[in-house]
Design a protein around this motif. Structure first.
Motif, PDB file in Angstrom:
ATOM      1  N   ASN A 121       0.821  -1.218   0.000  1.00 33.98           N
ATOM      2  CA  ASN A 121       0.000   0.000   0.000  1.00 33.98           C
ATOM      3  C   ASN A 121       0.851   1.264   0.000  1.00 33.98           C
ATOM      4  OD1 ASN A 121      -2.504  -1.238  -0.173  1.00 33.98           O
ATOM      5  ND2 ASN A 121      -2.664  -1.499   2.033  1.00 33.98           N
ATOM      6  N   GLU A 122       2.018   1.207   0.608  1.00 30.20           N
ATOM      7  CA  GLU A 122       2.928   2.353   0.594  1.00 30.20           C
ATOM      8  C   GLU A 122       3.445   2.605  -0.827  1.00 30.20           C
ATOM      9  OE1 GLU A 122       4.895   5.642   1.883  1.00 30.20           O
ATOM     10  OE2 GLU A 122       3.411   4.477   2.994  1.00 30.20           O
ATOM     11  N   LYS A 140       1.788   2.349  -3.464  1.00 28.75           N
ATOM     12  CA  LYS A 140       0.722   3.050  -4.188  1.00 28.75           C
ATOM     13  C   LYS A 140       0.995   4.541  -4.236  1.00 28.75           C
ATOM     14  CE  LYS A 140      -3.322   4.469  -5.691  1.00 28.75           C
ATOM     15  NZ  LYS A 140      -3.148   5.366  -6.788  1.00 28.75           N
ATOM     16  N   ARG A 141       1.599   5.054  -3.176  1.00 31.48           N
ATOM     17  CA  ARG A 141       1.860   6.497  -3.104  1.00 31.48           C
ATOM     18  C   ARG A 141       2.866   6.949  -4.153  1.00 31.48           C
ATOM     19  NH1 ARG A 141       2.390   9.403   1.803  1.00 31.48           N
ATOM     20  NH2 ARG A 141       4.598   8.908   1.726  1.00 31.48           N
ATOM     21  N   THR A 142       3.634   6.022  -4.729  1.00 32.99           N
ATOM     22  CA  THR A 142       4.672   6.398  -5.693  1.00 32.99           C
ATOM     23  C   THR A 142       4.211   6.275  -7.143  1.00 32.99           C
ATOM     24  OG1 THR A 142       5.620   4.169  -5.839  1.00 32.99           O
ATOM     25  CG2 THR A 142       6.446   5.604  -4.081  1.00 32.99           C
ATOM     26  N   THR A 143       2.946   5.973  -7.353  1.00 30.59           N
ATOM     27  CA  THR A 143       2.466   5.762  -8.721  1.00 30.59           C
ATOM     28  C   THR A 143       1.123   6.434  -8.935  1.00 30.59           C
ATOM     29  OG1 THR A 143       2.092   4.086 -10.424  1.00 30.59           O
ATOM     30  CG2 THR A 143       1.323   3.562  -8.218  1.00 30.59           C
ATOM     31  N   ARG A 144       0.808   6.590 -10.208  1.00 33.34           N
ATOM     32  CA  ARG A 144      -0.510   7.095 -10.587  1.00 33.34           C
ATOM     33  C   ARG A 144      -1.247   5.969 -11.299  1.00 33.34           C
ATOM     34  NH1 ARG A 144       2.492  11.959 -11.660  1.00 33.34           N
ATOM     35  NH2 ARG A 144       2.945  11.319 -13.777  1.00 33.34           N
ATOM     36  N   TRP A 196      -5.218   1.155  -8.974  1.00 29.19           N
ATOM     37  CA  TRP A 196      -4.604   0.376  -7.911  1.00 29.19           C
ATOM     38  C   TRP A 196      -5.627  -0.658  -7.461  1.00 29.19           C
ATOM     39  CZ3 TRP A 196       0.315   0.113  -6.926  1.00 29.19           C
ATOM     40  CH2 TRP A 196       0.767  -0.487  -5.750  1.00 29.19           C
TER      41      TRP A 196
END
Length: 175
Positions: free
Chosen positions: A148-149, A151-155, A158
């Motif tokens: 889940n962390e 996820k913050r690095t991608t667009r 998800w």
């Protein structure tokens, strides 16, 4: 694509690998005839299967080239499949068509990756999470937290398939 360290890898990229030709809808489900029937026309099947293998080779070659150009060396790839059952064991023709397609796409992708000296690790959807937890010696909660962390690095989307792809890549990286 994930890059080490294995204990806490970073997400470098998420891409879709085309396995069929979008201009030829029949290649999405090559073993299907009209109305969910099993395709029995050998000429149609041969053509569709050839297209699937060709598109898959081209897709993998493009991705490998892109990654290598950007300085990434790919040694191993992991992917998740729904089932690895032998299609010949399935009596229902429609369900057999799905199993044949799963087998086709899995082998076409593995062959294309192997052509680039990339080792393939295949996990079934049912066991992917448990095998990864065991290999990495991480609790389900810790594994989910790291994913889940990422996820913050991608667009982009998800969904379950992106999470499963990360699980497979992480398993492959650690194998």
């Amino acid at each position: 694509m994930l890059a080490g360290p294995i204990r806490l890898p970073r997400l470098c990229d998420i891409r879709v690998i085309d396995l069929s030709d979008p201009k030829i809808p029949a290649t999405r489900q090559p073993y299907h005839a009209a109305m969910g029937e099993l395709e029995i026309n050998a000429a149609k099947l041969r053509s569709r299967l050839q297209i699937v293998r060709c598109v898959t080779k081209q897709s993998v070659a493009k991705i490998v080239s892109d990654y290598r150009r950007d300085g990434h060396e790919i040694r191993v790839a992991g992917f998740v499949v729904g089932s690895q059952i032998d299609p010949a064991l399935i009596a229902n023709p429609h369900i057999r068509a799905h199993a044949l397609e799963g087998q086709l796409f899995r082998t076409a992708l593995a062959d294309a990756l192997c052509a680039h000296q990339i080792v393939c690790v295949v996990l079934s959807e049912r066991e992917a999470l448990a095998k990864t937890e065991t290999l990495l010696k991480k609790s389900p909660a810790k594994l989910e937290s790291v994913i889940n962390e990422m996820k913050r690095t991608t667009r982009g989307p998800w969904r379950a398939e992106q999470k499963l792809a990360i699980i497979a890549a992480w398993f492959a990286l650690a194998s």
